[in-house]
Design a protein around this motif. Sequence first.
Motif, short mmCIF file in Angstrom:
data_model
loop_
_atom_site.label_atom_id
_atom_site.label_comp_id
_atom_site.label_asym_id
_atom_site.label_seq_id
_atom_site.Cartn_x
_atom_site.Cartn_y
_atom_site.Cartn_z
N GLY A 356 0.84 -1.19 0.00
CA GLY A 356 0.00 0.00 0.00
C GLY A 356 0.87 1.24 0.00
O GLY A 356 2.11 1.14 -0.10
N PRO A 357 0.30 2.41 0.12
CA PRO A 357 1.11 3.64 0.18
C PRO A 357 1.89 3.70 1.49
O PRO A 357 1.42 3.20 2.52
CB PRO A 357 0.06 4.77 0.13
N THR A 358 3.06 4.33 1.45
CA THR A 358 3.80 4.59 2.69
C THR A 358 3.16 5.74 3.44
O THR A 358 2.92 5.66 4.66
CB THR A 358 5.27 4.93 2.40
N MET A 359 2.88 6.83 2.73
CA MET A 359 2.29 8.02 3.32
C MET A 359 1.02 8.39 2.56
O MET A 359 0.90 8.12 1.36
CB MET A 359 3.28 9.18 3.27
N PRO A 360 0.07 9.04 3.22
CA PRO A 360 -1.19 9.39 2.55
C PRO A 360 -1.06 10.56 1.59
O PRO A 360 -1.99 10.85 0.85
CB PRO A 360 -2.12 9.75 3.72
N ASN A 361 0.09 11.24 1.62
CA ASN A 361 0.30 12.40 0.75
C ASN A 361 1.79 12.55 0.48
O ASN A 361 2.62 11.83 1.05
CB ASN A 361 -0.23 13.68 1.41
N THR A 362 2.14 13.46 -0.40
CA THR A 362 3.55 13.77 -0.64
C THR A 362 4.02 14.81 0.36
O THR A 362 3.23 15.33 1.15
CB THR A 362 3.75 14.29 -2.08
N ALA A 363 5.30 15.12 0.33
CA ALA A 363 5.87 16.10 1.26
C ALA A 363 5.17 17.45 1.11
O ALA A 363 4.97 17.94 0.00
CB ALA A 363 7.36 16.25 1.00
N PHE A 364 4.81 18.05 2.23
CA PHE A 364 4.12 19.33 2.22
C PHE A 364 5.09 20.45 2.59
O PHE A 364 6.26 20.20 2.93
CB PHE A 364 2.93 19.31 3.17
#
Length: 432
Positions: A356-364
């Motif tokens: 699955g994804p590591t994080m729910p979003n990219t770097a902010f």
Amino acid sequence: MRYRFDAEDGNNAFITIVRDAEYKEGGVLSGIPVAVKDNISTKGIPTTCGSKILEGYVPPYDAHAVAMIKEAGAVIVGKTNMDEFGMGTTTENSAYFPTTNPCDRTCVPGGSSGGSAAAIASDMVPMALGSDTGGSIRCPAAFCGIVGLKPTYGRVSRFGLIAYSNSLEQIGPMAKNVTDVSKLMEVISKPDIYDSTAYNRPYVHTPSAQIKGKKIAVPKEYFGEGVDDKVADCVRGAISKLEEMGAEIIDCSIPSMKYALAAYYVTCTSEASSNLSRFDGVRFGPKVEMKRSWHDEYRDYRGERFGEEVQRRILLGTFALSAGYYGKYYAKAQVARSNIRNDFLRVLNEADLIAGPTMPNTAFKIGEKSSNPLEMYLADILTVPANLAGVPAISVPCGKVGGMPVGLQIIGRHFDEESVVDAAFAYEQEVN
């Protein structure tokens, strides 16, 4: 032999840089510069945990993992920046300065091992040690576009790790590619008599790209509410690539994941409230001059030298363990943790791996979420389950969204880092 480290630190990746260092010839890491997260003890090199309360502390001994990389010939070139005591997802909580993301210096590098990830992504070093309590290796690996592995709890000795949550935290390898992560893992996983939680299960493995026939489970919860649609599409594309390579993809559910974040933060803050009591101006850190009552000096000392996030978590943990609330919070968190572990064991009994994804979003952007602790905590939703279950998990780059890296997370059975590494290696070889 001596090694001169001349790299420029344009991303504030390091708290301490060792310009001139000796190394041992002949080992598998001979002459290779390696960075070490600043909560891992290094003899003769300051170790601050990114905190003012340990400013000036120089350990008299090496952590087991550090001793092993030295024995293998690595050159320790410095201590990398981190969220104070590992409490954070952005490396903005460092008491010294924030680290920036080499992919975009206006963005965070992830945390808490953000300095290690930034040092690798900016080509200052090829590999580094990090630690992972709830995603602190995998989050910055995903945000900076590198590879990071959280080992099975107990496969790498924690001796010399200044942990804030003993039952969750693990030292692990970070590097530009899977091969180097595997090489570093082999070095640091050697047995250690000084850590009673460490198993005698050394990792000796050469990555293989053979993934045909492997069953990979994809929990629907990893693509649920809060996961950016573009990140989800990117990761689904990576999973489809694994299917094209011969893996069998299985849809599944891990219903206990809805309790993971709450169980994690109750557990880690409770352990932090106990662990950090040793930093009192007497045993560690700059000494307190007792000019007033012990209570007043102690209160002010910790208030001035612990950062806001550390104080917040100590208070939360102390509350959760207090009389009348232990059963309501901490005990229930352990029940939830047990359910999460059982759910992972159930899924991994039917499948070889979970993806699955590591994080729910990219770097902010730097500063974008620092004023909202709750929103920051929610960023850990996809990484903390592996720590609660104690299973190994790796993050490998799988594309970009808006120019920023996305990580594919692959989770395996206890002590089966080999299969996790092989799946990441297979994907990496296919797309690179």
